[in-house]
Write an enzyme that holds these catalytic residues in place. Structure first.
Site, PDB file in Angstrom:
ATOM      1  N   ARG A 178       0.848  -1.212   0.000  1.00 52.30           N
ATOM      2  CA  ARG A 178       0.000   0.000   0.000  1.00 52.30           C
ATOM      3  C   ARG A 178       0.874   1.250   0.000  1.00 52.30           C
ATOM      4  NH1 ARG A 178      -2.009   1.498   4.645  1.00 52.30           N
ATOM      5  NH2 ARG A 178      -2.728  -0.564   5.249  1.00 52.30           N
ATOM      6  N   TYR A 225     -14.730  16.663 -17.314  1.00 56.81           N
ATOM      7  CA  TYR A 225     -15.152  15.264 -17.335  1.00 56.81           C
ATOM      8  C   TYR A 225     -16.313  15.084 -16.339  1.00 56.81           C
ATOM      9  CZ  TYR A 225     -15.089  10.319 -16.282  1.00 56.81           C
ATOM     10  OH  TYR A 225     -15.474   9.030 -16.066  1.00 56.81           O
ATOM     11  N   ASP A 253      -5.929  19.046 -15.321  1.00 57.25           N
ATOM     12  CA  ASP A 253      -6.193  17.688 -15.797  1.00 57.25           C
ATOM     13  C   ASP A 253      -5.704  17.633 -17.241  1.00 57.25           C
ATOM     14  OD1 ASP A 253      -7.295  15.375 -16.921  1.00 57.25           O
ATOM     15  OD2 ASP A 253      -9.087  15.449 -15.656  1.00 57.25           O
TER      16      ASP A 253
HETATM   17  C1  LIG Z   1     -11.730   9.571 -17.894  1.00 62.01           C
HETATM   18  C2  LIG Z   1     -11.344  10.871 -17.321  1.00 62.01           C
HETATM   19  C3  LIG Z   1     -11.156  11.039 -15.942  1.00 62.01           C
HETATM   20  C4  LIG Z   1     -11.419   9.894 -14.960  1.00 62.01           C
HETATM   21  O1  LIG Z   1     -10.522   8.855 -15.121  1.00 62.01           O
HETATM   22  P1  LIG Z   1     -10.866   7.300 -14.781  1.00 62.01           P
HETATM   23  O2  LIG Z   1      -9.582   6.637 -15.075  1.00 62.01           O
HETATM   24  O3  LIG Z   1     -11.978   6.918 -15.711  1.00 62.01           O
HETATM   25  O4  LIG Z   1     -11.271   7.252 -13.364  1.00 62.01           O
HETATM   26  C5  LIG Z   1     -10.733  12.257 -15.472  1.00 62.01           C
HETATM   27  N1  LIG Z   1     -10.524  13.294 -16.313  1.00 62.01           N
HETATM   28  C6  LIG Z   1     -10.711  13.191 -17.645  1.00 62.01           C
HETATM   29  C7  LIG Z   1     -10.454  14.372 -18.528  1.00 62.01           C
HETATM   30  C8  LIG Z   1     -11.119  11.974 -18.194  1.00 62.01           C
HETATM   31  O5  LIG Z   1     -11.320  11.886 -19.508  1.00 62.01           O
END
Ligand SMILES: *Cc1c(COP(=O)(O)O)cnc(C)c1O
Length: 383
Positions: free
Chosen positions: A50, A102, A173
């Site tokens: 972990r 997202y 992001d």
């Molecule tokens: C898919 C996505 C997420 C979430 O990711 P997961 O791996 O599906 O949990 C976050 N931000 C963006 C821009 C995404 O396309």
């Protein structure tokens, strides 16, 4: 000399010349939960998976190097990464956030973060005055660029100057472009998020998430949080990510080339009313993309003339898969209204531009002639 990104996808400089792991070129999967101690008070460097596992650690070092960060954290999904990061905040904190995100991030804000006492102001960070939304309790600015799904582009350098003036964290992001095309930390961001499920993994075969930072204080807190909350990426999934990343550059280039051709093709269709692809010179974010990114990526959002035509396209595709997700080897088409953004309130969706006529395409690495052949067949059937 700094090595190129394709080299950094394959080689970790610090381990060269050491011949650890018998010289294995594919990093071993250390499928172990725990580690024996050589003596009381001694450790091999690993105590419990972990906290850390050699396979995950190797992956984290490669991802940190790709994003020009000092530290990376590999989590079990993109949402696990964002959830962990939000443990840095406390009740009463306020976050200025891009509105077109997202859908899962919006669900986290609405159903978890607000319960935890965080407040949000949502903006179109490509257009609105970000600085005007800052309050005395604001702690961070959270953006995606280009946004999912409307492909709005915001100026990372400009927003980072605002964040610095007010002593806020800038979180980006970077899922849609991957570190191959954009490095937000170089543009002034403090933290980068990835859904590793998408371009980094790249094969539609595993979930993963990353947080990358170049701030020691944030990294120390995150290392403590990952140990405490326990959503670190499993050894086998870490290996899948290491393997996927080896071809990141080849996949990004090919998928982008396909996207450029498909965007041009979509523009010519009489049933298509809008094409949102930042690699089209008429896209409002085109010039900013050229300044802050090395490419335009392979995500295209488009509107057709009627909801019925949008649904008919989803019904007719065969080789192109009607599926959630993006950034993998296979081309996928998504309907944000009922899939990725179904939990976003309708009025918010419509305000952001997500209509029942909106489709999102993630171009894969197929031969573009076959993608166009399929789309021609689909479009000829819907009219
Ligand atoms: C898919 C996505 C997420 C979430 O990711 P997961 O791996 O599906 O949990 C976050 N931000 C963006 C821009 C995404 O396309």
């Amino acid at each position: 000399m700094d090595r190129g990104i394709n080299t950094r996808c394959l080689h970790l400089e610090e381990t060269e010349g050491k011949f650890d792991n018998y010289g294995a070129l594919s990093y071993p999967i250390y499928q172990t939960a725990t580690y024996a101690h050589p003596a009381v008070g001694q450790s091999t460097g690993y105590d419990y998976s972990r906290l850390q596992n050699p396979t995950r650690e190797n992956l984290e070092k490669i991802v940190a190097s790709l994003e020009h960060g000092t530290d990376a954290f590999a989590l079990s999904s993109g949402m696990a990464a964002i959830s962990l990061l939000f443990e840095l905040f406390k009740p009463g904190d306020h976050i200025v956030s891009e509105a077109d995100l997202y859908g899962g991030s919006i669900r986290l804000y609405d159903h978890v973060s607000k319960k935890n006492g965080y407040a949000f102001t949502f903006l179109n960070c490509a257009k609105d005055d970000v600085e005007a939304a800052i309050r005395s309790n604001t702690k961070a600015i959270y953006i995606e660029t280009p946004t999912n799904p409307m492909m709005n582009v915001s100026d990372i350098r400009k927003i980072s100057e605002i964040a610095k003036r007010h002593d806020l964290l800038l979180i980006v992001d970077n899922t849609f472009l991957s570190p191959y095309f954009q490095n937000p930390l170089d543009l002034g961001a403090d933290v980068v998020i990835h859904s590793g499920t998408k371009f980094l993994g790249g094969h539609n075969d595993t979930l993963a998430g990353f947080i990358v930072t170049n701030k020691t204080e944030i990294a120390e807190k995150l290392r403590f949080l990952i140990k405490t909350t326990g959503a670190g990426l499993a050894p086998f999934d870490s290996w899948l990510l290491l393997r996927g990343i080896k071809t990141l550059g080849l996949r990004m280039e090919k998928a982008q080339k396909n996207a450029q051709e498909l965007a041009a093709w979509l523009k010519k269709q009489k049933n298509v009313t809008d094409v949102f692809y930042p690699g089209l010179p008429e896209h409002p974010g085109y010039e900013i993309m050229k300044k802050q990114a090395r490419g335009f990526g392979s995500m295209i959002t488009f509107n057709v003339d009627t909801k019925e035509h949008a649904l008919a396209i989803l019904q007719e595709v065969r080789m192109i898969k009607y599926a959630e997700s993006l950034g993998g080897t296979e081309t996928l088409i998504t309907y944000p209204t009922t899939q990725t953004h179904a939990d976003v309130p309708e009025e918010v969706r419509l305000k952001n531009g997500i209509t029942p006529r909106t489709l999102r395409l993630s171009t894969g690495i197929e031969d573009v002639e076959d993608l166009i052949f399929e789309l021609e067949k689909v479009f000829s059937k819907i009219v």
